[in-house]
Write a protein that holds these residues in place. Structure first.
Motif, short mmCIF file in Angstrom:
data_model
loop_
_atom_site.label_atom_id
_atom_site.label_comp_id
_atom_site.label_asym_id
_atom_site.label_seq_id
_atom_site.Cartn_x
_atom_site.Cartn_y
_atom_site.Cartn_z
N ASP A 132 0.85 -1.20 0.00
CA ASP A 132 0.00 0.00 0.00
C ASP A 132 0.88 1.25 0.00
OD1 ASP A 132 -2.22 -1.58 0.02
OD2 ASP A 132 -2.86 -1.06 2.04
N ILE A 133 0.37 2.31 -0.57
CA ILE A 133 1.13 3.55 -0.72
C ILE A 133 0.55 4.60 0.20
CG2 ILE A 133 1.80 5.35 -2.35
CD1 ILE A 133 1.45 3.20 -4.57
N LEU A 134 1.43 5.33 0.88
CA LEU A 134 1.04 6.41 1.77
C LEU A 134 1.59 7.71 1.22
CD1 LEU A 134 2.00 4.54 5.03
CD2 LEU A 134 -0.31 4.85 4.15
N ALA A 139 -2.71 10.17 2.88
CA ALA A 139 -3.61 9.44 1.99
C ALA A 139 -3.13 7.99 1.91
CB ALA A 139 -3.60 10.05 0.60
N HIS A 140 -4.08 7.08 2.02
CA HIS A 140 -3.80 5.65 1.93
C HIS A 140 -4.30 5.18 0.56
CE1 HIS A 140 -4.88 1.38 3.61
NE2 HIS A 140 -3.89 1.35 2.75
N LEU A 141 -3.38 4.76 -0.31
CA LEU A 141 -3.71 4.30 -1.65
C LEU A 141 -3.40 2.81 -1.77
CD1 LEU A 141 -1.96 7.14 -3.69
CD2 LEU A 141 -4.33 7.06 -3.00
N ARG A 142 -4.18 2.12 -2.59
CA ARG A 142 -3.92 0.71 -2.86
C ARG A 142 -3.83 0.52 -4.37
NH1 ARG A 142 -7.21 -2.63 0.72
NH2 ARG A 142 -5.48 -2.14 2.11
N PRO A 143 -2.70 0.02 -4.85
CA PRO A 143 -2.55 -0.23 -6.29
C PRO A 143 -3.54 -1.28 -6.78
CG PRO A 143 -0.42 -0.17 -5.24
CD PRO A 143 -1.44 -0.18 -4.14
N ARG A 144 -3.98 -1.13 -8.01
CA ARG A 144 -4.91 -2.08 -8.63
C ARG A 144 -4.08 -3.23 -9.22
NH1 ARG A 144 -9.79 0.80 -9.19
NH2 ARG A 144 -9.46 3.03 -9.06
N CYS A 145 -3.74 -4.18 -8.37
CA CYS A 145 -2.93 -5.31 -8.79
C CYS A 145 -3.17 -6.46 -7.81
CB CYS A 145 -1.45 -4.93 -8.82
SG CYS A 145 -0.74 -4.54 -7.22
N LEU A 194 3.14 2.21 -12.39
CA LEU A 194 2.19 3.12 -11.73
C LEU A 194 2.01 4.42 -12.50
CD1 LEU A 194 3.15 2.86 -7.95
CD2 LEU A 194 1.16 1.90 -9.09
N VAL A 195 3.10 4.93 -13.08
CA VAL A 195 3.08 6.21 -13.77
C VAL A 195 3.62 6.00 -15.18
CG1 VAL A 195 3.98 8.57 -13.71
CG2 VAL A 195 3.46 7.40 -11.59
N SER A 216 -2.64 8.65 -10.63
CA SER A 216 -2.50 7.46 -11.47
C SER A 216 -3.80 6.65 -11.52
CB SER A 216 -1.37 6.58 -10.92
OG SER A 216 -1.33 5.36 -11.61
N ASP A 217 -4.06 6.06 -12.69
CA ASP A 217 -5.22 5.17 -12.83
C ASP A 217 -4.95 3.81 -12.20
OD1 ASP A 217 -6.56 7.10 -14.25
OD2 ASP A 217 -5.88 6.35 -16.21
N GLN A 218 -3.70 3.54 -11.87
CA GLN A 218 -3.30 2.25 -11.33
C GLN A 218 -3.51 2.13 -9.81
OE1 GLN A 218 -2.48 -0.26 -13.28
NE2 GLN A 218 -2.69 1.06 -15.07
N VAL A 219 -3.95 3.20 -9.17
CA VAL A 219 -4.17 3.17 -7.72
C VAL A 219 -5.58 3.64 -7.40
CG1 VAL A 219 -1.73 3.55 -7.15
CG2 VAL A 219 -3.27 5.50 -7.34
N ARG A 220 -6.07 3.20 -6.25
CA ARG A 220 -7.36 3.70 -5.77
C ARG A 220 -7.19 4.24 -4.35
NH1 ARG A 220 -10.36 -0.22 -2.70
NH2 ARG A 220 -9.24 -2.20 -2.71
N LEU A 221 -7.93 5.26 -4.07
CA LEU A 221 -7.86 5.89 -2.75
C LEU A 221 -8.67 5.08 -1.76
CD1 LEU A 221 -7.03 8.37 -1.02
CD2 LEU A 221 -9.16 9.44 -1.77
#
Length: 179
Positions: free
Chosen positions: A49-51, A99-105, A154-155, A170-175
């Motif tokens: 997960d991305i912060l 912000a807590h993001l989760r990649p779509r993978c 991701l980018v 990015s379209d590859q992550v969701r909030l």
């Protein structure tokens, strides 16, 4: 070195400065109380997960100032100061929005990215590091390079210097949430 920081803080934020009064006011808000327990703020964080961290005002490179990647449910890795380091979630800055993001993978891809990010610990950091710079990384290129090793871009490749805003857009992550 510590003395210089204290003097600089005292000069930039004297007792009458609005940032200090805003900080005191925010300490009493419900979201501020929730931030005191970071485990409660991020109950479902997973490896990969991305912060993203946002300061009180925009950074010179955009709205989001810093990026980190979760290497497991309790720890994150980020490029800050001079080297890439790993810390527990309690080390996240409590005065800023996160912000807590989760990649779509798949979870396996995210786990590979987290493992790759862990291998970056100790690598030199530069704010102006470019996407393919092998000597140094920035906080945002750390995250994107970890995911490239996992097989997810991701980018887009047209962006030579990646910023946290590029990852957020990015379209590859969701909030998941902003705390």
């Amino acid at each position: 070195r510590h003395v210089r920081r204290v003097i600089r803080f005292a000069l930039l934020y004297p007792f009458w400065h609005p940032a200090r009064w805003t900080e005191l006011w925010l300490r009493g808000t419900p979201s501020r109380r929730l931030r005191r327990s970071l485990e409660a703020s991020f109950p479902d964080i997973r490896a990969g997960d991305i912060l993203l961290i946002r300061l009180h005002w925009p950074a010179p490179w955009g709205r989001w100032a810093h990026t980190a990647i979760a290497i497991d449910a309790q720890n994150f890795c980020h490029g800050f100061a001079k080297t890439v380091t790993a810390h527990g979630l309690a080390a996240l800055p409590v005065r800023y929005a996160v912000a807590h993001l989760r990649p779509r993978c798949p979870a396996a891809t995210a786990q590979v990215a987290a493992d790759v990010a862990r291998t970056f610990v100790g690598r030199p950091v530069s704010v102006i590091a470019r996407r393919n710079d092998s000597a140094k990384v920035s906080c945002a290129t750390l995250v994107t390079q970890a995911y490239v090793h996992g097989g997810l871009e991701l980018v887009g490749p047209e962006i030579p210097r990646i910023t946290p805003d590029d990852i957020f857009a990015s379209d590859q992550v969701r909030l998941i949430r902003i705390v």
